[in-house]
Design an enzyme around this catalytic site. Sequence first.
Site, PDB file in Angstrom:
ATOM      1  N   VAL A  26      29.819  53.371  61.402  1.00 38.91           N
ATOM      2  CA  VAL A  26      29.232  54.615  61.895  1.00 38.91           C
ATOM      3  C   VAL A  26      27.904  54.239  62.550  1.00 38.91           C
ATOM      4  O   VAL A  26      27.285  53.238  62.201  1.00 38.91           O
ATOM      5  CB  VAL A  26      29.029  55.682  60.792  1.00 38.91           C
ATOM      6  CG1 VAL A  26      30.373  56.178  60.264  1.00 38.91           C
ATOM      7  CG2 VAL A  26      28.182  55.155  59.656  1.00 38.91           C
ATOM      8  N   SER A  27      27.478  55.056  63.503  1.00 35.16           N
ATOM      9  CA  SER A  27      26.294  54.714  64.291  1.00 35.16           C
ATOM     10  C   SER A  27      24.982  55.126  63.649  1.00 35.16           C
ATOM     11  O   SER A  27      23.957  54.502  63.871  1.00 35.16           O
ATOM     12  CB  SER A  27      26.390  55.354  65.671  1.00 35.16           C
ATOM     13  OG  SER A  27      27.526  54.883  66.330  1.00 35.16           O
ATOM     14  N   THR A  28      25.006  56.210  62.873  1.00 34.29           N
ATOM     15  CA  THR A  28      23.751  56.697  62.295  1.00 34.29           C
ATOM     16  C   THR A  28      23.893  56.900  60.798  1.00 34.29           C
ATOM     17  O   THR A  28      24.994  57.017  60.268  1.00 34.29           O
ATOM     18  CB  THR A  28      23.328  58.045  62.916  1.00 34.29           C
ATOM     19  OG1 THR A  28      24.289  59.035  62.566  1.00 34.29           O
ATOM     20  CG2 THR A  28      23.225  57.942  64.431  1.00 34.29           C
ATOM     21  N   GLN A  63      25.971  59.959  59.579  1.00 32.04           N
ATOM     22  CA  GLN A  63      27.421  60.021  59.722  1.00 32.04           C
ATOM     23  C   GLN A  63      28.104  59.515  58.457  1.00 32.04           C
ATOM     24  O   GLN A  63      27.570  58.711  57.719  1.00 32.04           O
ATOM     25  CB  GLN A  63      27.873  59.205  60.928  1.00 32.04           C
ATOM     26  CG  GLN A  63      27.431  59.809  62.248  1.00 32.04           C
ATOM     27  CD  GLN A  63      27.807  58.927  63.432  1.00 32.04           C
ATOM     28  OE1 GLN A  63      27.786  57.710  63.340  1.00 32.04           O
ATOM     29  NE2 GLN A  63      28.145  59.564  64.536  1.00 32.04           N
TER      30      GLN A  63
END
Length: 181
Positions: A8-10, A13
């Site tokens: 996941v990017s952040t 998330q």
Amino acid sequence: MIIGYARVSTKDQSFNIQLDALNKAGCVRIYKEKVTGAKDDREQLNRALETLREGDKFVVYKLDRLARSTLKLLKVAEQLEELGVELISIQDNIDTTTPMGKAMFRMLSVLAELERDMIRERTKSGLEAARVRGRKGGRPKKNSKKVEQALKMYSTKQFTIAEITDATGVSSSTLYRGLKP
């Protein structure tokens, strides 16, 4: 062995959807990390790739979880092929154990690269149009007086970095750059 990878990017998330799908796909071990896809050095991805052996399957929820750039994606695919490992992307319905899956993978890679190039071209055109109208892009220039004030405060050794940045509005990275000889 079936190895999974989730990203996941952040921090906000959740892995839940990816983990559910990877578990359903029969993954024995799942490597996961919270890091932007644009970053090439991903510790957990590297660990997953080091774990793989000939005959294993490497499963991702979606190809964009594995790599954002076509070049990086193709490098990983090449690495997997050299190891004798098959790539499966659940959402993209790609399974390189089949000839059709290999072909679809390569076509998707080309389309992803085309999309990225088109975005880059539109961005470049937009910036050029803005420049013609007298607008400048990029970061605002640093206030040299504020930077000088921050450096003086730092040299007194009476203030913490946080206090200096709060008082002057100069970021800590700008302050550290100013300290370099």
